[in-house]
Design an enzyme around this catalytic site. Structure first.
Site, PDB file in Angstrom:
ATOM      1  N   SER A  30      14.926  83.162  47.114  1.00 30.49           N
ATOM      2  CA  SER A  30      14.230  83.213  45.828  1.00 30.49           C
ATOM      3  C   SER A  30      13.802  84.647  45.544  1.00 30.49           C
ATOM      4  CB  SER A  30      13.034  82.259  45.856  1.00 30.49           C
ATOM      5  OG  SER A  30      12.504  82.089  44.558  1.00 30.49           O
ATOM      6  N   ASN A  31      12.823  84.855  44.685  1.00 36.28           N
ATOM      7  CA  ASN A  31      12.351  86.211  44.386  1.00 36.28           C
ATOM      8  C   ASN A  31      10.846  86.196  44.144  1.00 36.28           C
ATOM      9  OD1 ASN A  31      11.880  85.690  41.456  1.00 36.28           O
ATOM     10  ND2 ASN A  31      14.099  85.330  41.513  1.00 36.28           N
TER      11      ASN A  31
END
Ligand code: CTP
Length: 219
Positions: A30-31
């Site tokens: 993810s980020n």
């Protein structure tokens, strides 16, 4: 009573947050996106009396009241929901940090840590905004460009490549200054060449400025 007369009420689709790309049943890529910007835009649009849909990746934020909320996980989920919801939208504001890649195939079972290294093959996710840009019609399309260098040049490239009306250029200097509930410093560029540098302010304030600009567009 709503602030916006019925004839001026627009259908606004906002996306927010990160996406999660599964590696196996317990792990994902993810980020750092927290969703704060997108949620601020959705809340402000609702406050003004517009009809708002928020398509959101996983965040820790409270759902804004009075907004149609669509929870998604992966970029492909987000793509499906956005394409469906965008059909009825006058304006789409893509504030989500969509993962550019995903593992080619999520493992069915948990990958055991037995071996010293693991190879992950990543494939490109579809660019949701670019897809919207291909059949834009009368919709106002707003995208974000988070850049570490050549802010304006790169943002303009995105505006053109994705057939956007407006791009919000957001300079990433220190991670902590951009993600989360921190003041944002942005420039707003439009397809006619206008460029507005906005003085640093809260994301709630930036949300007002972005909506003013998007709604002033011909919709
Ligand atoms: N976006 C999207 N779908 C993707 C990736 C990005 O809709 N798969 C949208 C984001 O919501 C944002 C804009 O496109 O509004 C930002 O694009 P960005 O990810 O910064 O740029 P890229 O085109 O991926 O270019 P680069 O990675 O080279 O910066």
């Amino acid at each position: 009573m709503s602030l916006t007369a019925k004839r001026d009420r627009k259908r606004i689709l906002v996306t927010a947050g990160p996406t999660r790309e599964n590696i196996d049943p317990v792990r994902f890529m993810s980020n750092h996106s927290t969703g704060v910007f997108g949620y601020a835009i959705a809340s402000e649009a609702k406050k003004r009396g517009h009809v708002v849909t928020l398509v959101s990746g996983p965040t820790a934020l409270e759902r804004p009241k009075g907004v149609k909320f669509v929870a998604v996980e992966s970029a492909l989920d987000m793509m499906r929901s956005v394409m469906r919801e965008a059909k009825n939208a006058d304006c789409v504001i893509m504030a989500a940090a969509v993962a550019d890649w995903r593992p080619r195939k999520a493992a069915k079972n948990k990958i055991k840590k037995g071996s010293a290294s693991v190879k992950l093959e990543l494939v490109k996710n579809p660019d949701i905004l670019a897809e919207l840009g291909k059949k834009k019609g009368n919709k106002v399309l707003v995208g974000f460009a988070l850049e570490t260098e050549d802010l304006i040049k790169n943002a303009l490239k995105k505006l053109k490549a994705k057939n956007l009306d407006i791009v919000i250029a957001n300079k990433l200097s220190k991670k902590s200054a951009v993600f989360g509930n921190n003041p944002a410093k942005i420039a707003i560029l439009d397809r006619f060449g206008a460029k507005e540098e906005v003085r640093a302010g809260s994301k709630a304030r930036m949300a007002q400025i972005i909506l003013d600009k998007a709604l002033a567009f011909n919709i």
